[in-house]
Scaffold this active site. Structure first.
Site, mmCIF file in Angstrom:
data_model
loop_
_atom_site.group_PDB
_atom_site.id
_atom_site.type_symbol
_atom_site.label_atom_id
_atom_site.label_comp_id
_atom_site.label_asym_id
_atom_site.label_seq_id
_atom_site.Cartn_x
_atom_site.Cartn_y
_atom_site.Cartn_z
ATOM 1 N N ASP A 64 0.895 -1.210 -0.022
ATOM 2 C CA ASP A 64 0.131 -0.031 0.009
ATOM 3 C C ASP A 64 0.708 1.366 0.068
ATOM 4 O OD1 ASP A 64 -2.253 -1.741 0.231
ATOM 5 O OD2 ASP A 64 -2.866 -0.921 1.986
ATOM 6 N N ASP A 65 0.298 2.235 -0.607
ATOM 7 C CA ASP A 65 0.700 3.769 -0.272
ATOM 8 C C ASP A 65 1.787 4.384 -1.386
ATOM 9 O OD1 ASP A 65 -0.819 3.503 2.085
ATOM 10 O OD2 ASP A 65 0.715 3.734 3.363
ATOM 11 N N HIS B 243 -6.034 3.283 -4.056
ATOM 12 C CA HIS B 243 -5.927 3.385 -2.720
ATOM 13 C C HIS B 243 -6.166 4.764 -2.431
ATOM 14 C CE1 HIS B 243 -5.235 1.886 1.385
ATOM 15 N NE2 HIS B 243 -3.851 2.487 1.547
ATOM 16 N N HIS C 113 -4.624 9.207 0.806
ATOM 17 C CA HIS C 113 -4.971 8.330 2.227
ATOM 18 C C HIS C 113 -5.741 9.382 2.893
ATOM 19 C CE1 HIS C 113 -3.532 5.581 4.933
ATOM 20 N NE2 HIS C 113 -3.207 4.905 3.818
ATOM 21 N N TYR D 222 -6.678 2.899 5.919
ATOM 22 C CA TYR D 222 -6.996 2.572 7.426
ATOM 23 C C TYR D 222 -8.023 1.302 7.534
ATOM 24 C CZ TYR D 222 -5.108 7.222 7.588
ATOM 25 O OH TYR D 222 -4.097 8.262 7.493
ATOM 26 N N HIS E 124 3.712 -2.282 3.127
ATOM 27 C CA HIS E 124 3.650 -1.017 2.585
ATOM 28 C C HIS E 124 4.778 -0.680 1.776
ATOM 29 C CE1 HIS E 124 0.869 -1.148 5.677
ATOM 30 N NE2 HIS E 124 0.220 -0.125 5.121
#
Length: 279
Positions: free
Chosen positions: A99-100, A150, A154, A191, A244
């Site tokens: 992720d991210d 995503h 965020h 989250y 991540h």
């Protein structure tokens, strides 16, 4: 590194809530239940881990099965009430997700390790990161990885209006399509915070909601050995691993995958990805 620091602050603030949500859902197959759930995840399969890949074909064809034509508009999806949490089906299938990102300092190293072992993974990217690193999304496409949405930057979606949620998702899908070659078919809420509007909008845009089974908590930088232990101890058929490749210093994540990936392969796990297009 301002974006990284912002991500880190957000995660420290809300990380405990996400962990509680993931832990509470860890034993669930997926939302919707019954035959519908089985049909959706039965197609989650990928190449044998040590099979030689042919990257030139990935941009022109679905990863597996017949699928629908490249850049086709996806059919209407059922609105779920919970995200998909794990894979189903026979065999020792697992999935690695990151992720991210993409991040120029960390993502290339993760991609290098995946390429070394001929393994595909799933990357849930943030639009503000993707727009500045489009070449990494192009590489993901060429090497057969699946890219999911995503959001743009965020946020905690449960605190946004429906219009703002749509904007977060649409802007990111536009960047992904431009750099990757396809609009994303998978979405992950930051989250792990889902609500009705998020599920509805994702389905309207042709994306299935994907969560995870095992959280490495690498965003807390607990140490490379701890990240490795969480993957190896959590390994089991159907497991979806959350890691991540951005949002802070991801050196531990880069080092950890170099250790746990060959371990998983040597223990007979098949590292897989979902199809680009649902059949």
């Amino acid at each position: 590194m301002e974006k990284d620091q912002l991500f880190t602050r957000r995660r420290m603030l809300l990380g405990s809530a996400a962990l509680l949500g993931a832990a509470g859902a860890g034993g669930v197959l997926m939302s919707g239940g019954g035959d519908e759930a089985a049909r959706t995840t039965a197609g989650l399969a990928g190449p044998q881990a040590r099979q030689v890949l042919k990257p030139s074909a990935f941009r022109l064809q679905p990863l597996i099965g017949a699928g629908t034509p490249h850049n086709a508009v996806p059919g209407k999806l059922k609105v779920r009430h919970q995200p998909i949490l794990r894979l189903t089906g026979k065999g020792r299938n697992m999935m690695l997700t990151f992720d991210d990102g993409p991040h120029p300092d960390y993502t290339p190293h993760i991609l290098d390790t995946l390429a070394k072992y001929d393994v595909r993974a799933m990357f849930f990217v943030c639009g503000e990161m993707a727009v500045d690193n489009k070449e990494l999304l192009a590489r993901m496409a060429e090497e057969g990885h699946v890219v999911g949405n995503h959001t743009w930057d965020h946020p905690l979606l449960t605190q946004l209006t429906r219009g703002d949620i749509r904007d977060q998702i649409e802007r990111t899908s536009d960047v992904i399509e431009d750099a990757y070659g396809d609009r994303p078919q998978w979405f992950r809420a930051p989250y792990g915070a889902w609500n009705r509007a998020t599920f509805q909008l994702g389905a309207e845009m042709g994306m299935e909601p994907m969560a995870w089974t095992v959280d490495t908590t690498d965003w807390m930088t607990p140490g490379t050995s701890t990240v490795i232990k969480r993957v190896e101890h959590g390994a089991a058929p159907g497991v979806v691993i959350l890691s991540h490749d951005a949002g802070g210093d991801r050196t531990q994540s880069v080092r950890a995958i170099r250790e746990y990936l060959p371990y998983l392969l040597d223990h007979g796990y098949h590292l897989t990805v979902p199809p680009r297009r649902m059949t």
